[in-house]
Enzyme design. Structure first.
Site, PDB file in Angstrom:
ATOM      1  N   LYS A 150      24.791  26.712  30.493  1.00  0.00           N
ATOM      2  CA  LYS A 150      25.384  27.977  30.934  1.00  0.00           C
ATOM      3  C   LYS A 150      24.349  29.104  31.009  1.00  0.00           C
ATOM      4  O   LYS A 150      24.327  29.872  31.954  1.00  0.00           O
ATOM      5  CB  LYS A 150      26.474  28.412  29.942  1.00  0.00           C
ATOM      6  N   ARG A 182      37.670  33.063  25.372  1.00  0.00           N
ATOM      7  CA  ARG A 182      37.632  31.840  24.559  1.00  0.00           C
ATOM      8  C   ARG A 182      39.049  31.358  24.234  1.00  0.00           C
ATOM      9  O   ARG A 182      39.212  30.226  23.792  1.00  0.00           O
ATOM     10  CB  ARG A 182      36.932  32.103  23.215  1.00  0.00           C
ATOM     11  N   ARG A 185      17.025  18.349  21.347  1.00  0.00           N
ATOM     12  CA  ARG A 185      16.411  19.673  21.531  1.00  0.00           C
ATOM     13  C   ARG A 185      15.603  20.062  20.293  1.00  0.00           C
ATOM     14  O   ARG A 185      15.998  19.827  19.162  1.00  0.00           O
ATOM     15  CB  ARG A 185      17.516  20.692  21.766  1.00  0.00           C
ATOM     16  N   ARG A 205      17.080  22.677  15.232  1.00  0.00           N
ATOM     17  CA  ARG A 205      18.030  23.641  14.670  1.00  0.00           C
ATOM     18  C   ARG A 205      19.059  22.887  13.838  1.00  0.00           C
ATOM     19  O   ARG A 205      19.504  21.815  14.230  1.00  0.00           O
ATOM     20  CB  ARG A 205      18.761  24.357  15.820  1.00  0.00           C
ATOM     21  N   ARG A 211      30.702  20.289  17.318  1.00  0.00           N
ATOM     22  CA  ARG A 211      30.730  21.469  18.187  1.00  0.00           C
ATOM     23  C   ARG A 211      31.408  21.135  19.521  1.00  0.00           C
ATOM     24  O   ARG A 211      32.162  21.936  20.063  1.00  0.00           O
ATOM     25  CB  ARG A 211      29.304  21.970  18.453  1.00  0.00           C
TER      26      ARG A 211
HETATM   27  P1  AMP Z   1      28.026  32.362  21.616  1.00  0.00           P
HETATM   28  O1  AMP Z   1      26.713  33.084  21.676  1.00  0.00           O
HETATM   29  O2  AMP Z   1      28.865  32.527  22.872  1.00  0.00           O
HETATM   30  O3  AMP Z   1      27.892  30.920  21.224  1.00  0.00           O
HETATM   31  O4  AMP Z   1      28.872  33.075  20.462  1.00  0.00           O
HETATM   32  C1  AMP Z   1      28.422  33.100  19.141  1.00  0.00           C
HETATM   33  C2  AMP Z   1      29.580  33.486  18.206  1.00  0.00           C
HETATM   34  O5  AMP Z   1      30.065  34.785  18.558  1.00  0.00           O
HETATM   35  C3  AMP Z   1      30.799  32.586  18.278  1.00  0.00           C
HETATM   36  O6  AMP Z   1      30.671  31.480  17.408  1.00  0.00           O
HETATM   37  C4  AMP Z   1      31.901  33.525  17.826  1.00  0.00           C
HETATM   38  O7  AMP Z   1      31.883  33.706  16.417  1.00  0.00           O
HETATM   39  C5  AMP Z   1      31.491  34.839  18.446  1.00  0.00           C
HETATM   40  N1  AMP Z   1      32.047  35.013  19.809  1.00  0.00           N
HETATM   41  C6  AMP Z   1      31.358  35.138  20.970  1.00  0.00           C
HETATM   42  N2  AMP Z   1      32.199  35.316  22.024  1.00  0.00           N
HETATM   43  C7  AMP Z   1      33.454  35.304  21.499  1.00  0.00           C
HETATM   44  C8  AMP Z   1      34.751  35.417  22.068  1.00  0.00           C
HETATM   45  N3  AMP Z   1      34.945  35.572  23.387  1.00  0.00           N
HETATM   46  N4  AMP Z   1      35.813  35.355  21.215  1.00  0.00           N
HETATM   47  C9  AMP Z   1      35.650  35.220  19.882  1.00  0.00           C
HETATM   48  N5  AMP Z   1      34.456  35.074  19.295  1.00  0.00           N
HETATM   49  C10 AMP Z   1      33.360  35.120  20.083  1.00  0.00           C
END
Ligand code: AMP
Length: 218
Positions: free
Chosen positions: A14, A89, A128, A161, A172
């Site tokens: 993405k 989400r 990775r 990681r 995940r």
């Molecule tokens: P990401 O960088 O998209 O993987 O997001 C990292 C973390 O941020 C996730 O594990 C959530 O804890 C929080 N997060 C990011 N976007 C959202 C969303 N749209 N709704 C709820 N939590 C979010």
């Protein structure tokens, strides 16, 4: 203003596709994860609230996310397409986004779902490796370092990681699939969902997204 959404499992690419769309299609890339990480760094009330959830790998409450996104939509004066990444989400977030956009006479125009076979996702993530110092990304087979565990770019230590081990990766992916199924159904029903084959070279994925957008004038 148009609104696009990018959906894809961890490892589906993405971030890369979003970066290419910024260059090629002049979209504004909005990652709620990045917004939350900046809020934490800046020590804002949203950051303070979000921190615990993020550290536990849980979702931040819908209301907090929708407030953030609402502020962003209100501040977006230009006609540029917004490309959401990591948002929505949940179905409630999707419904909240509809309401926010309706306030500006807008709607979700297209949702691009990056489709990558699970075996390939596991291989990409579990293989990775990242540099501790500069963040450069490698893959044990596809993009190896010249010297074992030493970063080509900065000489830093190259590690796996903790959330990229095969077991965690499988978890995940299962969490992602559970969370996303209802969103996919929600947008498919509306006829705005585009399945994009994303297992090949990144340029092909980008072209597939651009073709889908052009052929449906979204
Ligand atoms: P990401 O960088 O998209 O993987 O997001 C990292 C973390 O941020 C996730 O594990 C959530 O804890 C929080 N997060 C990011 N976007 C959202 C969303 N749209 N709704 C709820 N939590 C979010």
């Amino acid at each position: 203003m148009k609104t696009w959404i990018l959906l894809g499992a961890p490892g589906a690419g993405k971030g890369t596709v979003a970066e290419m769309l910024v260059q090629e299609a002049n979209v504004r890339h909005v990652s709620t994860g990045d917004m939350l990480r900046s809020a934490i760094k800046a020590g804002t009330p949203v950051g303070l609230e979000a921190r615990g959830y993020m550290e536990r790998g849980e979702l931040v409450p819908d209301k907090t996310i929708l407030d953030l996104v609402g502020d962003l939509i209100r501040s977006e004066a230009s006609d540029r397409t917004i490309l959401f990444d990591g948002f929505p989400r949940t179905k409630d977030q999707a419904a909240g986004l509809d309401l926010l956009l309706a306030g500006f006479g807008g709607k979700v125009d297209a949702v691009f779902q990056l489709d990558v076979p699970e075996a390939l996702l596991i291989d990409r993530l579990a293989g990775r490796r990242v540099c501790r110092a500069c963040g450069a990304v490698y893959h044990i087979r596809n993009i190896p370092t010249r010297v074992d565990k030493v970063c080509d770019k900065c000489g830093g230590e190259v590690i796996q990681r903790p959330d990229d081990t095969e077991e965690t990766v499988r978890n995940r992916l299962a969490v992602y699939a559970r969370q996303t199924l209802e969103l996919i159904a929600f947008y498919r029903e509306r006829g705005v969902l585009f399945d994009i084959a994303a297992g090949g070279p990144r340029q092909e994925t980008l072209q597939a997204v651009l073709r889908a957008a052009a052929s449906h004038s979204v």
